[in-house]
Design an enzyme around this catalytic site. Sequence first.
Site, PDB file in Angstrom:
ATOM      1  N   LYS A  36       0.853  -1.189   0.000  1.00  0.00           N
ATOM      2  CA  LYS A  36       0.000   0.000   0.000  1.00  0.00           C
ATOM      3  C   LYS A  36       0.889   1.240   0.000  1.00  0.00           C
ATOM      4  CE  LYS A  36      -3.766   2.109   2.642  1.00  0.00           C
ATOM      5  NZ  LYS A  36      -4.615   1.960   3.837  1.00  0.00           N
ATOM      6  N   LYS A  64      -2.254  -1.585  -3.773  1.00  0.00           N
ATOM      7  CA  LYS A  64      -3.061  -0.371  -3.741  1.00  0.00           C
ATOM      8  C   LYS A  64      -2.168   0.861  -3.827  1.00  0.00           C
ATOM      9  CE  LYS A  64      -6.365   2.041  -0.801  1.00  0.00           C
ATOM     10  NZ  LYS A  64      -6.956   2.218   0.507  1.00  0.00           N
TER      11      LYS A  64
END
Length: 326
Positions: A196, A249
Site C-alpha cells: 500500500k 493499492k
Amino acid sequence: MTQLQFRRNRRLRTSKTMRSMVRETILHKEDFIYPMFVIEGENVKNEVSSMPGIHQFSLDRLMEEVDEVVSLGIPSVILFGIPSEKDATGTGAFDEEGIVQRATRLIKEKHPDLVVIADTCLCEFTDHGHCGVVHGDEVLNDPSLELLAKTAVSQAKAGADIIAPSNMMDGFVIAIRQALDEAGFENVPIMSYAVKYASAYYGPFRDAADSAPQFGDRKTYQMDPANRMEALREAESDVMEGADFLIVKPALSYLDIMRDVKNNVLLPVVAYNVSGEYSMVKAAAANGWINEKEIVLETLTSMKRAGADLILTYHAKDAARWLEGK
Ligand SMILES: [Zn+2]
C-alpha cells in the site's frame, strides 16, 4: 544478404469471433469486490461529492444497495464504517455494536452467500485520523497491533467472511492471525493490504470515509511510490505472517508492481482500483471527454492482465451490467 521477412499478425484479428478466440484476459463479474460506506443515522443516502454514484448509507437504507449488488451477481462487498463519535484509540472500530459490526450482521442475515469483507483499520474511528495509536506526532507500531487484533476479532464475531487489515503497521497480519485463531476463527482468511503506497489517489476516499489525518501524513507507514523492491519485501512479510490474499493499492499507477507481486507469490492478488482513479474517470466522462464504458472495461482488464485475480472497484456495479450487455 539476409532476407527480411514479416509476420502477418493481423490474421488473428480478422473478425470479432477470431479475436474472441485468441483473447488472453477475460473480465468476469465474479472478479469484483464492491466497496461500501456505512454511516450512523437514519434514512441517510449521501452521495460523496467527489465520487459520483457512490453513497454513504445508514443501516436502514443499506439493503437497497446490497440487494442491487447481489442481483448483479457481484460476489463480495468490503465495508468501511463512519461512526458518529471518534476518540484517540478508535474504540468504535472494535465495539460489538459498532457500525461495521452491525452492518455485517444485517447483510449476512439477508444474504448469507454474499462474501462480506471487513476493512480492518482505525483511521475512520480515531479523532486524529491516523491508522494507529498516536504518541506526540508519532504513530506507534506495537500498541496499534493490539487494537487491530481486537477489531478483527469483533468483525469476525459479527460474521465477516474475510478480514482486510489496511493500516500498514509491521506485524499486523501475524497479530491478527493469532488473535483470530485464539478466538476460534481459524477459518476466516486475511486479505492483507500488503503493498500500500502513500498515494495522492486516496483523496476522494477520505471525503467518503471522513478519514483524513488531522496532522502530518501517512508516509511513515505507507510506502514510497518510487519503490519496487520494497513492495516485494512487504508482500513476502505478509506471506510469511500467514496472509491469504495480497492487495496492491493503488492499482493503475502500480500495474508493474502488481505483475511483480503476482510473479513472486503463490497467493491470490487483489487490485484496489482506488477512489482517485474512479473520480478521474467520472469527471472526464461527465464532461463528455471519454467513453466511460470503454475506458472502465479497458482499465479493469489491464489490472487483470497485470496479474490481479480480484479487483476492488467502485465501478463494479456498472462494469457487471456492461459485461452482461446491459
Ligand atoms: Zn487506516
